[in-house]
Design a protein around this motif. Structure first.
Motif, PDB file in Angstrom:
ATOM      1  N   ALA A   1       0.839  -1.205   0.000  1.00 28.79           N
ATOM      2  CA  ALA A   1       0.000   0.000   0.000  1.00 28.79           C
ATOM      3  C   ALA A   1       0.873   1.254   0.000  1.00 28.79           C
ATOM      4  N   ARG A   2       1.925   1.258   0.819  1.00 22.73           N
ATOM      5  CA  ARG A   2       2.818   2.423   0.857  1.00 22.73           C
ATOM      6  C   ARG A   2       3.535   2.598  -0.484  1.00 22.73           C
ATOM      7  N   LEU A   3       3.922   1.480  -1.099  1.00 23.45           N
ATOM      8  CA  LEU A   3       4.610   1.538  -2.384  1.00 23.45           C
ATOM      9  C   LEU A   3       3.749   2.230  -3.431  1.00 23.45           C
ATOM     10  N   TYR A   4       2.501   1.797  -3.581  1.00 25.03           N
ATOM     11  CA  TYR A   4       1.660   2.343  -4.651  1.00 25.03           C
ATOM     12  C   TYR A   4       1.100   3.728  -4.323  1.00 25.03           C
ATOM     13  N   CYS A   5       0.888   4.015  -3.068  1.00 21.95           N
ATOM     14  CA  CYS A   5       0.517   5.388  -2.713  1.00 21.95           C
ATOM     15  C   CYS A   5       1.681   6.335  -2.996  1.00 21.95           C
ATOM     16  N   GLY A   6       2.890   5.862  -2.701  1.00 22.44           N
ATOM     17  CA  GLY A   6       4.078   6.668  -2.977  1.00 22.44           C
ATOM     18  C   GLY A   6       4.275   6.918  -4.456  1.00 22.44           C
ATOM     19  N   LEU A   7       4.068   5.873  -5.276  1.00 23.79           N
ATOM     20  CA  LEU A   7       4.217   6.028  -6.721  1.00 23.79           C
ATOM     21  C   LEU A   7       3.183   6.990  -7.288  1.00 23.79           C
ATOM     22  N   ALA A   8       1.942   6.868  -6.810  1.00 24.32           N
ATOM     23  CA  ALA A   8       0.862   7.697  -7.348  1.00 24.32           C
ATOM     24  C   ALA A   8       1.021   9.165  -6.983  1.00 24.32           C
ATOM     25  N   ASN A   9       1.732   9.438  -5.889  1.00 32.26           N
ATOM     26  CA  ASN A   9       1.865  10.814  -5.419  1.00 32.26           C
ATOM     27  C   ASN A   9       3.297  11.341  -5.521  1.00 32.26           C
ATOM     28  N   HIS A  10       4.117  10.639  -6.288  1.00 36.11           N
ATOM     29  CA  HIS A  10       5.491  11.089  -6.509  1.00 36.11           C
ATOM     30  C   HIS A  10       5.476  12.318  -7.419  1.00 36.11           C
ATOM     31  N   PRO A  11       6.408  13.252  -7.219  1.00 37.15           N
ATOM     32  CA  PRO A  11       6.451  14.435  -8.095  1.00 37.15           C
ATOM     33  C   PRO A  11       6.492  14.090  -9.588  1.00 37.15           C
ATOM     34  N   ARG A  12       7.142  12.982  -9.932  1.00 37.88           N
ATOM     35  CA  ARG A  12       7.225  12.599 -11.345  1.00 37.88           C
ATOM     36  C   ARG A  12       5.886  12.101 -11.893  1.00 37.88           C
ATOM     37  N   ALA A  13       4.915  11.866 -11.000  1.00 35.77           N
ATOM     38  CA  ALA A  13       3.611  11.375 -11.439  1.00 35.77           C
ATOM     39  C   ALA A  13       2.682  12.496 -11.892  1.00 35.77           C
ATOM     40  N   VAL A  14       3.132  13.738 -11.744  1.00 36.78           N
ATOM     41  CA  VAL A  14       2.297  14.866 -12.171  1.00 36.78           C
ATOM     42  C   VAL A  14       2.073  14.786 -13.687  1.00 36.78           C
ATOM     43  N   GLY A  15       0.821  14.889 -14.096  1.00 34.66           N
ATOM     44  CA  GLY A  15       0.515  14.882 -15.520  1.00 34.66           C
ATOM     45  C   GLY A  15       0.319  13.507 -16.132  1.00 34.66           C
ATOM     46  N   ILE A  16       0.437  12.441 -15.335  1.00 32.62           N
ATOM     47  CA  ILE A  16       0.218  11.105 -15.892  1.00 32.62           C
ATOM     48  C   ILE A  16      -1.276  10.883 -16.141  1.00 32.62           C
ATOM     49  N   GLU A  17      -1.575  10.005 -17.077  1.00 28.01           N
ATOM     50  CA  GLU A  17      -2.956   9.642 -17.375  1.00 28.01           C
ATOM     51  C   GLU A  17      -3.167   8.191 -16.968  1.00 28.01           C
ATOM     52  N   VAL A  18      -4.173   7.942 -16.146  1.00 30.65           N
ATOM     53  CA  VAL A  18      -4.451   6.605 -15.628  1.00 30.65           C
ATOM     54  C   VAL A  18      -5.811   6.133 -16.146  1.00 30.65           C
ATOM     55  N   SER A  19      -5.835   4.921 -16.681  1.00 29.92           N
ATOM     56  CA  SER A  19      -7.094   4.340 -17.140  1.00 29.92           C
ATOM     57  C   SER A  19      -7.140   2.871 -16.717  1.00 29.92           C
ATOM     58  N   ILE A  20      -8.313   2.274 -16.862  1.00 31.98           N
ATOM     59  CA  ILE A  20      -8.487   0.849 -16.577  1.00 31.98           C
ATOM     60  C   ILE A  20      -8.937   0.175 -17.866  1.00 31.98           C
ATOM     61  N   ARG A  21      -8.169  -0.833 -18.286  1.00 29.99           N
ATOM     62  CA  ARG A  21      -8.480  -1.529 -19.535  1.00 29.99           C
ATOM     63  C   ARG A  21      -8.319  -3.032 -19.349  1.00 29.99           C
ATOM     64  N   ALA A  22      -8.860  -3.781 -20.295  1.00 32.32           N
ATOM     65  CA  ALA A  22      -8.714  -5.239 -20.257  1.00 32.32           C
ATOM     66  C   ALA A  22      -7.335  -5.614 -20.770  1.00 32.32           C
ATOM     67  N   VAL A  23      -6.546  -6.205 -19.895  1.00 30.03           N
ATOM     68  CA  VAL A  23      -5.199  -6.669 -20.230  1.00 30.03           C
ATOM     69  C   VAL A  23      -5.112  -8.139 -19.848  1.00 30.03           C
ATOM     70  N   ASN A  24      -4.767  -8.973 -20.813  1.00 29.17           N
ATOM     71  CA  ASN A  24      -4.711 -10.418 -20.556  1.00 29.17           C
ATOM     72  C   ASN A  24      -6.005 -10.940 -19.932  1.00 29.17           C
ATOM     73  N   GLY A  25      -7.117 -10.398 -20.406  1.00 29.50           N
ATOM     74  CA  GLY A  25      -8.420 -10.880 -19.975  1.00 29.50           C
ATOM     75  C   GLY A  25      -8.895 -10.385 -18.630  1.00 29.50           C
ATOM     76  N   GLU A  26      -8.129  -9.484 -17.990  1.00 28.93           N
ATOM     77  CA  GLU A  26      -8.486  -8.985 -16.670  1.00 28.93           C
ATOM     78  C   GLU A  26      -8.403  -7.459 -16.652  1.00 28.93           C
ATOM     79  N   PRO A  27      -9.160  -6.790 -15.751  1.00 26.37           N
ATOM     80  CA  PRO A  27      -9.015  -5.338 -15.621  1.00 26.37           C
ATOM     81  C   PRO A  27      -7.644  -4.988 -15.063  1.00 26.37           C
ATOM     82  N   ALA A  28      -6.980  -4.028 -15.685  1.00 29.89           N
ATOM     83  CA  ALA A  28      -5.633  -3.643 -15.272  1.00 29.89           C
ATOM     84  C   ALA A  28      -5.504  -2.123 -15.305  1.00 29.89           C
ATOM     85  N   ILE A  29      -4.533  -1.604 -14.583  1.00 36.92           N
ATOM     86  CA  ILE A  29      -4.245  -0.174 -14.596  1.00 36.92           C
ATOM     87  C   ILE A  29      -3.270   0.109 -15.732  1.00 36.92           C
TER      88      ILE A  29
END
Length: 297
Positions: free
Chosen positions: A221-249
């Motif tokens: 949880a700390r890893l992914y919260c840290g990644l999502a709120n890292h300064p380098r994450a500014v301006g990223i676009e996040v979507s959910i799509r079917a990847v290998n038959g499953e919902p993925a980020i």
């Protein structure tokens, strides 16, 4: 029907077979090219689909040994190449077995099998081949084919966790994961994760990524919260799509595909998180996006 038309008719099924056997989309495309050259040079074939299946399977089996040697030298955790599955190029995904045999988690498990066990498992689970048909493809007797499949299923079954779910259940969990990570809600993210959840990151030495698995709900949880709120994450676009038959980020940065995160589920909890950052591993999925955009233009 001419040779090209016959091959084209079988192409999505053959690609789905090669990809499941190799775990690499680019390699699967190479196999199909080799198979087509053999098909074009062949004489009359009574059952084209069966002939092509056998050729593709054997080409994959010959590549698996060298692939395993390469993966042993890979920098950090090795994960299969993710593939978008909303364009039908991986064949039908109508049954639980067809979808499950394509998931990143199961493809990782298949790495532990011998090439012959992997082929028997994929042909049976994903394509519904009878044991006698598997035996014909692998040039073995039916008893041996049954044994290969039984060993493969026992080994894979020890690690995968099935459960009944309502439609959209997994996508709902992924959406909650994205929301909690984006809000920096560590406690909320922990509630979505199993206590023994494991997160793997595949950077292949090409980009910054953890070289060892991260274990436990709080660390993940700390890893992914840290990644999502890292300064380098500014301006990223996040979507959910079917990847290998499953919902993925799916994460884009400056318009380029930057990260795909796939999940393993058990009930209402996430038990595995697999992030692919290696740009080489994302090249095929990126090309899929480019192709889709050009068709829409």
């Amino acid at each position: 029907m001419d040779k090209l038309a016959e091959f084209t008719e079988n192409r999505s099924r053959l690609f789905g077979l090669a990809y499941r056997l190799l775990g690499e989309a680019a390699e699967a495309e190479d196999v199909l090219q080799d198979a087509y050259l053999r098909w074009e040079a062949s004489g009359p074939v009574e059952v084209p689909g069966a002939w092509l299946t056998k050729v593709v399977t054997n080409l994959c089996l010959s590549r698996l040994t060298s692939a395993r040697a390469r993966r042993e030298k890979y920098v950090g955790p090795w994960l299969p190449e993710p593939v978008f599955t909303d364009d039908g190029r991986l064949g039908p995904l109508e049954t639980v077995e067809q979808r499950e045999s394509l998931s990143i988690g199961v493809l990782v498990l298949l790495e532990r099998l011998t090439p012959a066990e992997r082929a028997a498992f994929v042909l049976r689970e994903a394509f519904g081949y009878r044991h006698g048909e598997v035996a014909d493809v692998l040039d073995i007797d039916e008893a041996h084919a049954r044994q290969l499949y039984r060993r493969a299923r026992e080994h894979v079954g020890e690690h995968r966790r099935r459960f009944a779910e309502r439609p959209g259940h997994r996508e709902e969990i992924v959406r909650r994961f994205v929301a909690a990570a984006g809000d920096g809600d560590v406690a909320g993210l922990e509630r979505l994760l199993a206590e023994d959840v494991v997160a793997w990151s595949d950077g292949g030495g090409k980009t910054s990524a953890a070289r060892h698995p991260v274990v436990g709900a709080a660390p993940v949880a700390r890893l992914y919260c840290g990644l999502a709120n890292h300064p380098r994450a500014v301006g990223i676009e996040v979507s959910i799509r079917a990847v290998n038959g499953e919902p993925a980020i799916v994460v884009h940065q400056a318009g380029d595909l930057y990260l795909i995160v796939c999940f393993d589920f058990a009930g209402d909890r996430i038990v595995g998180v697999r992030g692919v950052l290696n740009p080489d591993k994302l090249a095929y999925a990126s090309a899929q996006e480019t192709h889709a955009e050009s068709r829409q233009a």
